[in-house]
Scaffold this active site. Structure first.
Site, PDB file in Angstrom:
ATOM      1  N   ASP A  20       0.977  -1.267   0.120  1.00 46.32           N
ATOM      2  CA  ASP A  20       0.258   0.108  -0.142  1.00 46.32           C
ATOM      3  C   ASP A  20       1.019   1.114   0.007  1.00 46.32           C
ATOM      4  O   ASP A  20       2.055   1.310   0.457  1.00 46.32           O
ATOM      5  CB  ASP A  20      -0.954   0.112   1.365  1.00 46.32           C
ATOM      6  CG  ASP A  20      -0.446   0.127   2.577  1.00 46.32           C
ATOM      7  OD1 ASP A  20       0.789  -0.713   2.611  1.00 46.32           O
ATOM      8  OD2 ASP A  20      -0.745   0.789   3.437  1.00 46.32           O
ATOM      9  N   GLU A  31      -0.108  -1.371   5.598  1.00 39.45           N
ATOM     10  CA  GLU A  31       1.330  -0.797   6.374  1.00 39.45           C
ATOM     11  C   GLU A  31       1.233   0.585   6.758  1.00 39.45           C
ATOM     12  O   GLU A  31       1.299   1.096   7.822  1.00 39.45           O
ATOM     13  CB  GLU A  31       2.414  -1.143   5.917  1.00 39.45           C
ATOM     14  CG  GLU A  31       3.771  -0.823   6.757  1.00 39.45           C
ATOM     15  CD  GLU A  31       4.099   0.441   6.765  1.00 39.45           C
ATOM     16  OE1 GLU A  31       5.203   0.744   7.792  1.00 39.45           O
ATOM     17  OE2 GLU A  31       3.687   1.207   6.065  1.00 39.45           O
TER      18      GLU A  31
END
Length: 395
Positions: free
Chosen positions: A86, A148
């Site tokens: 991400d 994350e």
């Protein structure tokens, strides 16, 4: 041109190609990462590697875990190469080029995630054919996570699955941007959402209300007082760029009109603790202030006043052992003996919590991440490819 030089150039080009592919997927944390993950899964499948996907509850995001077995087929032990898929938003940022299309200029590759941290993932994937051809005595594992950037929310599900399946690697390298230098420690991060509930009233009748914003402000000031105390009194660790525990309030909202006493206020706060400090103890101090000082004042105005504190994303700090084999290996392969600790958090502490010794080392610099015109330098990617190749050879 000798064969090894030609192979290295081909891998460097494959790294660029993979990076273009990965950046083209808008995996901002609010979005799904499945298209990227499934692309990686399918590419590994074509090379004979079966990847496991560990989905979130909504099944719109997934972690990926894949094992490149040792020469004898063994899958236990070995090293994990870990990265998150991400990225942070580009909203409101002034980019010189399309953030989701890699733009190469002056020895740099620009695009969202090139530095943090799709460059590391691209280098890893480009090397898979070489890894498979190596006569390794131990396996290599690939671990690519989701979410994350919003508090390391995805990796815990991946690690729980590894625990259930009895997979216990011997070490892990998290490829966050460190300039290809070794980072052996980082702070923990703990995020909380606080909702303060008072009583609404017309602002001309102030005594009949309980002003949620004003009482929330008292708690926010207490959090700031705690932050000031840590800054003044420590404890300190001077290897960090910010050598003490920090607390900040970063979002707040409340109120409906200028002439109405607000009955609700909501804010978020976080603290980034040195690894030796207990997050539970820090939060207990905040909770004690709420219970012993704030709520009595509020309930003197409104007996049903309340304060709710919700635990949000959290990730533990990292304190790598210098005696661990992975620390010694990464130091040897990078020729870096400096003690380096950082204030930002990674997933490394989560791997360490599973009993997997972990260090952080990856291409790019954190100063280039999260901003407009994020980039990774080509020489950083080349250094990363060389480093990861040596990791594979060491096995």
């Amino acid at each position: 041109m000798d064969t090894s030089t030609q192979a290295s150039r081909e891998t460097d080009q494959q790294t660029r190609d993979w990076l273009r592919t990965l950046v083209a997927f808008d995996t901002t944390s609010r979005n799904s990462n499945l298209a990227l993950i499934e692309t990686v899964r399918d590419a590994l499948k074509r090379q004979g590697i079966d990847a496991l996907l560990v989905h979130n509850a909504a099944r719109n995001k997934a972690n990926l875990f894949a094992t490149l077995p040792a020469q004898d087929g063994g899958t236990q032990g070995g090293i994990v190469l870990s990265g998150h898929t991400d990225v942070v938003p580009v909203d409101g940022q002034d980019w010189s080029s399309d953030p989701f299309a890699v733009d190469e200029r002056e020895g740099r590759l620009y695009g969202r995630g090139t530095c943090d941290m799709k460059g590391y993932i691209a280098a890893t994937l480009a090397l898979v054919p070489e890894f498979l051809a190596m006569p390794r005595k131990k396996p290599l594992h690939l671990a690519f996570s989701y979410d994350e950037e919003v508090g390391c929310a995805g990796a815990p599900y991946l690690l729980a699955d590894l625990r259930e399946r009895g997979i216990q690697p011997e070490g892990c390298v998290v490829g966050e941007p460190t300039g290809m230098q070794v980072v052996v420690a980082h702070k923990g991060i703990n995020v909380f959402r606080c909702r303060v509930h008072g009583r609404a009233a017309h602002s001309s009748l102030t005594p009949r209300g309980c002003n949620a914003i004003e009482h929330a402000a008292r708690l926010i000031c207490h959090i700031r007082d705690l932050a000031d105390a840590y800054r003044t009194n420590g404890p300190y660790d001077t290897f960090y760029d910010v050598p003490f525990t920090t607390l900040t309030t970063n979002q707040i909202q409340g109120g409906i009109a200028v002439n109405t006493i607000p009955d609700a206020c909501e804010f978020t706060y976080e603290f980034r603790n040195l690894p030796g400090m207990s997050p539970r103890d820090i939060q207990a101090d905040i909770r004690r202030y709420v219970d012993e000082q704030l709520l009595p004042r509020m309930r003197a105005e409104f007996p049903d006043a309340r304060v709710e504190i919700e635990t949000g994303p959290a990730a533990p700090g990292l304190e790598a052992s210098e005696q661990a084999a992975i620390t010694a290996l990464v130091r040897a392969l990078t020729r870096d003996t400096a003690t380096r600790k950082v204030a930002y958090a990674t997933e490394a502490g989560l791997f360490q919590g599973l009993g997997i010794p972990t260090v952080v080392c990856g291409p790019g610099h954190i100063e280039q991440a999260h901003k407009a015109d994020e980039y990774v330098a080509l020489d950083q990617l080349a250094s990363c490819v060389g480093f990861l190749r040596r990791v594979g050879q060491s096995l």
